[in-house]
Write a protein that holds these residues in place. Sequence first.
Motif, PDB file in Angstrom:
ATOM      1  N   ASN A  27       0.864  -1.179   0.000  1.00 16.07           N
ATOM      2  CA  ASN A  27       0.000   0.000   0.000  1.00 16.07           C
ATOM      3  C   ASN A  27       0.899   1.226   0.000  1.00 16.07           C
ATOM      4  O   ASN A  27       1.651   1.456   0.963  1.00 16.07           O
ATOM      5  CB  ASN A  27      -0.914  -0.009   1.231  1.00 16.07           C
ATOM      6  CG  ASN A  27      -1.981   1.069   1.132  1.00 16.07           C
ATOM      7  OD1 ASN A  27      -1.846   2.022   0.371  1.00 16.07           O
ATOM      8  ND2 ASN A  27      -3.065   0.900   1.898  1.00 16.07           N
ATOM      9  N   TYR A  28       0.837   2.008  -1.049  1.00 15.28           N
ATOM     10  CA  TYR A  28       1.726   3.149  -1.189  1.00 15.28           C
ATOM     11  C   TYR A  28       1.122   4.441  -0.634  1.00 15.28           C
ATOM     12  O   TYR A  28       1.568   5.536  -0.993  1.00 15.28           O
ATOM     13  CB  TYR A  28       2.088   3.352  -2.663  1.00 15.28           C
ATOM     14  CG  TYR A  28       2.974   2.245  -3.203  1.00 15.28           C
ATOM     15  CD1 TYR A  28       4.335   2.232  -2.958  1.00 15.28           C
ATOM     16  CD2 TYR A  28       2.422   1.207  -3.950  1.00 15.28           C
ATOM     17  CE1 TYR A  28       5.132   1.213  -3.440  1.00 15.28           C
ATOM     18  CE2 TYR A  28       3.203   0.182  -4.439  1.00 15.28           C
ATOM     19  CZ  TYR A  28       4.579   0.191  -4.183  1.00 15.28           C
ATOM     20  OH  TYR A  28       5.368  -0.812  -4.661  1.00 15.28           O
ATOM     21  N   GLU A  36       9.084   6.829   6.289  1.00 15.20           N
ATOM     22  CA  GLU A  36       9.617   6.650   4.935  1.00 15.20           C
ATOM     23  C   GLU A  36      11.015   7.255   4.792  1.00 15.20           C
ATOM     24  O   GLU A  36      11.925   6.615   4.272  1.00 15.20           O
ATOM     25  CB  GLU A  36       8.672   7.282   3.923  1.00 15.20           C
ATOM     26  CG  GLU A  36       9.170   7.197   2.483  1.00 15.20           C
ATOM     27  CD  GLU A  36       8.265   7.937   1.526  1.00 15.20           C
ATOM     28  OE1 GLU A  36       8.500   7.843   0.304  1.00 15.20           O
ATOM     29  OE2 GLU A  36       7.325   8.611   1.992  1.00 15.20           O
ATOM     30  N   LYS A  37      11.219   8.489   5.272  1.00 16.12           N
ATOM     31  CA  LYS A  37      12.516   9.140   5.120  1.00 16.12           C
ATOM     32  C   LYS A  37      13.601   8.434   5.919  1.00 16.12           C
ATOM     33  O   LYS A  37      14.743   8.302   5.460  1.00 16.12           O
ATOM     34  CB  LYS A  37      12.406  10.605   5.537  1.00 16.12           C
ATOM     35  CG  LYS A  37      11.576  11.448   4.583  1.00 16.12           C
ATOM     36  CD  LYS A  37      11.630  12.924   4.962  1.00 16.12           C
ATOM     37  CE  LYS A  37      10.855  13.765   3.959  1.00 16.12           C
ATOM     38  NZ  LYS A  37      10.890  15.212   4.299  1.00 16.12           N
ATOM     39  N   ALA A  38      13.247   7.989   7.095  1.00 19.35           N
ATOM     40  CA  ALA A  38      14.232   7.266   7.910  1.00 19.35           C
ATOM     41  C   ALA A  38      14.634   5.958   7.244  1.00 19.35           C
ATOM     42  O   ALA A  38      15.816   5.577   7.250  1.00 19.35           O
ATOM     43  CB  ALA A  38      13.670   7.016   9.301  1.00 19.35           C
TER      44      ALA A  38
END
Length: 475
Positions: A27-28, A36-38
């Motif tokens: 699931n995007y 997400e960034k980590a």
Amino acid sequence: MRVKVISRSTDDFTRERSQDLQKVFRNYDPGLRSQEKAVEYTRALNAAKLEKIFAKPFVGAMDGHIDAISCMAKNPNHLKAIFSGSMDGDICLWDIAARKTVCQFPGHQGAVRGLATSTDGDLLVSCGVDCTVRLWKVPMLKMVDTSDHTGDNSQACTGWIETYFLHQQSSHGSMHFLITFVLTAVRGVDHQWDGNLFATAGAQVDIWDPNRSEPINSFQWGNDTVLSLRFDPGECNILITSASDRSLTLYDLRTSSPARKLIMKTRCNSVCWNPREPMNFTAANEDTNCYSFDARKLDEAKIVHKGHVSAVVFRMDIDYSPTGREFVTGSYDRTVRIFNYFGDHSREIYHTKRMQRVFCVKYTYDGTYLVSGSDDTNLRLWKSKASEQLGVLLPRERKRQEYLDAVKERYKHLPEVKRIDRHRHLPKAIYNAAKLRRTMIEAENQKAERRRKHSTPGSMPVQPFRKRRIIKEVE
């Protein structure tokens, strides 16, 4: 009453065969991925570390010469073929894939200083300190089978070579030569990218037609020796030379005189045009730096590429990749460095314990490999990307590598990723020489700043480094 039941079909998740890949559904929705960034930063950091772990750029060495290798040339007819000339006058045609000698071209009585191939690859031009320019017929030979490692095929092809000797036929059967004698030693040669003419550099610049034994035109600006020359890949009538009087000179074959001349504080040992932007060229200077110029604006360098710690007085070679985005240099400091065209420092540094002073470097026509020739009589084959996997990649592997490269590019400015990506292991001698050179440059800048501080305001203006090494431009 309604009851919501989660229903999943096992057919959507079950593999038909054990060799099939497991189906994964994702699931995007960005709201469901708060980390997400980590996660991407961790992937970029791991990718940078793995790139260093798997960085093995050295492919192999090709041993066959008995003296230092002084020059090289690529063969347009074969992707894996390259010519090399040595200080003992021997010229060899190599099969890079098999790392074996295919042909030998004996004839020169001294060091070979320049090699060039014609546009169709059928003609090889060589020159040397024996004051001769020789034209060789390149044989259409089948490359060595990489699976056959028995025996040496280098002697089987010497009878196929055709050369010509001043309208006289040799008594060696099918071996004839054409040798043109000049008054002084010839330091370099280059062939037009799209044409039949070639040029030689020595006491003057001579333009030759392969069908004639005398130059059709000669250029001279001053009395100093011309060290190297290159034809423009975009305009076949334009060529640039570097001379011992610290000058870079542009010539136009359509006129009877040189066009422009740039004089620097130190001499340039080698020049090379950008094949994708043929108005730009890069010169390898004796002050260990490379200067990229725009031929239309020579009063300042576009970019100064730093990194080498030694160039000495003989030569520092340079060659562009087919993409024009990067170039490779070789120097007396026993290293091979790859620069991005828009980068001021090298992105890769290649060295080995046994490799001595590097005299010549070349990119292969596909840009995947590069070849270096050094003082220890060996040609060495390197990967242009140190951690690149050799062989055919599966689509999933290629997509994964593209994703990791994109993630590293996104987080390359962060300290930890930047530190790992920039780190290069250097031999102790080169590391100490680079450290000493940085100290000298800092001391020179500090001295200039103190002079400027104690001088009349405006008497010593700040001059950018791109203009600092240029004396004047003459037209």
